[in-house]
Design an enzyme around this catalytic site. Structure first.
Site, PDB file in Angstrom:
ATOM      1  N   TYR A  57       0.768  -1.277   0.024  1.00 35.92           N
ATOM      2  CA  TYR A  57      -0.017   0.032   0.067  1.00 35.92           C
ATOM      3  C   TYR A  57       0.710   1.245   0.189  1.00 35.92           C
ATOM      4  CZ  TYR A  57      -4.087  -2.887   0.429  1.00 35.92           C
ATOM      5  OH  TYR A  57      -4.955  -3.861  -0.130  1.00 35.92           O
ATOM      6  N   VAL A  94      -9.621   2.763  -4.373  1.00 35.26           N
ATOM      7  CA  VAL A  94      -8.847   3.468  -3.247  1.00 35.26           C
ATOM      8  C   VAL A  94      -8.143   4.670  -3.703  1.00 35.26           C
ATOM      9  CG1 VAL A  94      -9.105   1.292  -1.799  1.00 35.26           C
ATOM     10  CG2 VAL A  94      -7.070   1.715  -3.198  1.00 35.26           C
ATOM     11  N   ASP A  95      -7.900   4.806  -4.694  1.00 36.12           N
ATOM     12  CA  ASP A  95      -7.208   6.307  -5.293  1.00 36.12           C
ATOM     13  C   ASP A  95      -8.120   7.236  -4.993  1.00 36.12           C
ATOM     14  OD1 ASP A  95      -8.658   7.077  -7.618  1.00 36.12           O
ATOM     15  OD2 ASP A  95      -8.127   5.149  -8.635  1.00 36.12           O
ATOM     16  N   HIS A 110     -14.609   0.603  -0.968  1.00 36.17           N
ATOM     17  CA  HIS A 110     -13.361  -0.250  -0.422  1.00 36.17           C
ATOM     18  C   HIS A 110     -12.372   0.519   0.151  1.00 36.17           C
ATOM     19  CE1 HIS A 110     -14.315  -3.539  -3.828  1.00 36.17           C
ATOM     20  NE2 HIS A 110     -15.144  -3.633  -2.713  1.00 36.17           N
ATOM     21  N   CYS A 118      -6.830   2.711  12.955  1.00 35.67           N
ATOM     22  CA  CYS A 118      -6.163   1.776  14.087  1.00 35.67           C
ATOM     23  C   CYS A 118      -7.229   0.780  14.575  1.00 35.67           C
ATOM     24  CB  CYS A 118      -6.209   2.911  15.360  1.00 35.67           C
ATOM     25  SG  CYS A 118      -5.333   1.888  16.844  1.00 35.67           S
ATOM     26  N   CYS A 121      -8.095   1.101  18.461  1.00 34.07           N
ATOM     27  CA  CYS A 121      -9.147   1.901  19.106  1.00 34.07           C
ATOM     28  C   CYS A 121     -10.053   2.292  17.923  1.00 34.07           C
ATOM     29  CB  CYS A 121      -8.594   3.423  19.878  1.00 34.07           C
ATOM     30  SG  CYS A 121      -7.960   4.391  18.453  1.00 34.07           S
ATOM     31  N   CYS A 140      -5.026   6.634  20.135  1.00 34.80           N
ATOM     32  CA  CYS A 140      -4.616   6.081  21.413  1.00 34.80           C
ATOM     33  C   CYS A 140      -2.936   5.648  21.714  1.00 34.80           C
ATOM     34  CB  CYS A 140      -5.260   4.544  21.561  1.00 34.80           C
ATOM     35  SG  CYS A 140      -4.624   3.397  20.205  1.00 34.80           S
TER      36      CYS A 140
HETATM   37  P1  OAD Z   1     -10.357  -5.067 -12.183  1.00 30.41           P
HETATM   38  O1  OAD Z   1      -8.740  -5.029 -12.578  1.00 30.41           O
HETATM   39  O2  OAD Z   1     -10.971  -6.272 -11.751  1.00 30.41           O
HETATM   40  O3  OAD Z   1     -10.948  -4.929 -13.597  1.00 30.41           O
HETATM   41  C1  OAD Z   1     -10.737  -3.557 -14.347  1.00 30.41           C
HETATM   42  C2  OAD Z   1     -11.620  -3.322 -15.524  1.00 30.41           C
HETATM   43  O4  OAD Z   1     -11.448  -2.357 -16.209  1.00 30.41           O
HETATM   44  C3  OAD Z   1     -11.390  -4.651 -16.580  1.00 30.41           C
HETATM   45  O5  OAD Z   1     -12.898  -5.134 -16.688  1.00 30.41           O
HETATM   46  C4  OAD Z   1     -10.788  -3.845 -17.756  1.00 30.41           C
HETATM   47  O6  OAD Z   1     -11.347  -4.425 -19.110  1.00 30.41           O
HETATM   48  C5  OAD Z   1     -11.406  -2.248 -17.665  1.00 30.41           C
HETATM   49  N1  OAD Z   1     -10.603  -1.410 -18.191  1.00 30.41           N
HETATM   50  C6  OAD Z   1      -9.245  -1.312 -18.247  1.00 30.41           C
HETATM   51  N2  OAD Z   1      -8.762  -0.196 -18.809  1.00 30.41           N
HETATM   52  C7  OAD Z   1      -9.902   0.385 -19.183  1.00 30.41           C
HETATM   53  C8  OAD Z   1     -10.276   1.662 -19.929  1.00 30.41           C
HETATM   54  N3  OAD Z   1      -9.078   2.457 -20.078  1.00 30.41           N
HETATM   55  N4  OAD Z   1     -11.363   1.987 -19.928  1.00 30.41           N
HETATM   56  C9  OAD Z   1     -12.493   1.226 -19.797  1.00 30.41           C
HETATM   57  N5  OAD Z   1     -12.264   0.231 -18.912  1.00 30.41           N
HETATM   58  C10 OAD Z   1     -11.041  -0.151 -18.795  1.00 30.41           C
HETATM   59  O7  OAD Z   1     -10.857  -3.811 -11.347  1.00 30.41           O
HETATM   60  P2  OAD Z   1     -11.809  -3.736 -10.543  1.00 30.41           P
HETATM   61  O8  OAD Z   1     -13.333  -4.501 -11.084  1.00 30.41           O
HETATM   62  O9  OAD Z   1     -12.303  -2.449 -10.029  1.00 30.41           O
HETATM   63  O10 OAD Z   1     -10.968  -4.877  -4.375  1.00 30.41           O
HETATM   64  O11 OAD Z   1     -11.819  -4.674  -9.222  1.00 30.41           O
HETATM   65  C11 OAD Z   1     -12.777  -4.659  -8.251  1.00 30.41           C
HETATM   66  C12 OAD Z   1     -12.122  -5.077  -6.847  1.00 30.41           C
HETATM   67  O12 OAD Z   1     -11.279  -6.025  -6.956  1.00 30.41           O
HETATM   68  C13 OAD Z   1     -11.018  -3.842  -6.418  1.00 30.41           C
HETATM   69  O13 OAD Z   1     -11.787  -2.724  -5.691  1.00 30.41           O
HETATM   70  C14 OAD Z   1     -10.278  -4.522  -5.629  1.00 30.41           C
HETATM   71  C15 OAD Z   1      -9.989  -5.860  -6.145  1.00 30.41           C
HETATM   72  O14 OAD Z   1      -9.442  -6.825  -5.626  1.00 30.41           O
HETATM   73  C16 OAD Z   1     -10.385  -4.771  -2.900  1.00 30.41           C
HETATM   74  O15 OAD Z   1      -9.270  -4.553  -2.838  1.00 30.41           O
HETATM   75  C17 OAD Z   1     -11.462  -5.262  -2.069  1.00 30.41           C
END
Ligand code: OAD
Length: 239
Positions: A57, A94-95, A110, A118, A121, A140
């Protein structure tokens, strides 16, 4: 788009930030040092190797300082500012690129890289620097219990009550740049459609959830999101 839909819920995923230079989770460059995301993003992983998890992270937090919101983030902020109906932007990211683009009706389901929490606490605070097992909670005073304020695998996403409430009233649901692999977000389309909403997916490619949408627009978010926003605002002005 003929009739202006007035109750809007938008879900974004890592794909909306990809063109700003942040890697997605499941792309070819989506793995970090050979670990699966689940191996660095879970309470078990943090208990086993906190240094590794902090490093993961810390790198991602540092990367935020090198990127800027793109045309898709900016278009969604423009839409929110001009939209006359209800509006909610839910991000799995998370950005802080939506925040920096100017989005305000925004929920980070997320968590956020720029916050720490923390475990002792439960105090949470804004934090933009590195964290380590020696980090001290400002509330804390304990060390060794500070963690990124991120929802990990096995933990409950944030703001679900407010999100499901908005989905159950939505007339238009839009998912942008998310692969549809992680629940509950992957099921939002079904909830919205069950409530009568129309659903549009914007992605570079078909996803695990594509079949659930009324309409799919395939291409980069920086092209397709500004175009859709212009359509929605044009429909609103004649609606
Ligand atoms: P993924 O990495 O699973 O999927 C990203 C999606 O964005 C894919 O379907 C790509 O095809 C699409 N993509 C990539 N570039 C693009 C662009 N320029 N324009 C349009 N689409 C594009 O990411 P998330 O679906 O966000 O959770 O993942 C969901 C969660 O899984 C995250 O929040 C995280 C991860 O594990 C946690 O950390 C709890």
């Amino acid at each position: 788009m003929s009739k202006s839909p007035d109750r809007l819920v938008i879900l974004t995923g890592a794909g909306i930030s990809a063109e700003s230079g942040l890697p997605t989770f499941r792309g070819a460059d989506g793995l970090w040092e050979g670990h699966r995301v689940e191996d660095v993003a879970s309470p078990v992983a943090f208990a086993r190797d906190p240094e590794l998890v902090h490093r993961f992270y810390n790198l991602r937090r540092a990367a935020l300082r090198t990127v800027e919101p793109n045309a898709a983030h900016l278009a969604l902020a423009r839409l929110e500012a001009a939209w006359r109906g209800s509006f909610l932007l839910v991000t799995q990211n998370v950005d802080d690129l939506h925040d920096r683009a100017g989005s305000r009706r925004l929920l980070h389901m997320h968590g956020e890289l720029i916050r720490a929490r923390c475990k002792a606490c439960r105090h949470g605070w804004e934090w933009r620097d590195d964290l380590s097992p020696d980090s001290i909670c400002p509330s804390c005073g304990k060390s060794g219990r500070v963690r990124p304020d991120i929802v990990w695998f096995g933990e409950e996403p944030l703001h679900l009550g407010e999100i499901f409430d908005a989905l159950s009233r939505a007339s238009l649901f839009i998912a942008i740049g998310t692969s549809g692999h992680v629940y509950p977000a992957a099921g939002f389309v079904d909830v919205a459609r069950g409530a009568g909403a129309r659903a549009i997916e914007i992605n570079l490619a078909d996803t695990a959830a594509s079949a659930a949408f009324d309409e799919r627009r395939t291409g980069p978010a920086t092209d397709l999101v500004p175009a859709l926003v212009e359509e929605l605002l044009a429909a609103q002005s004649v609606g």
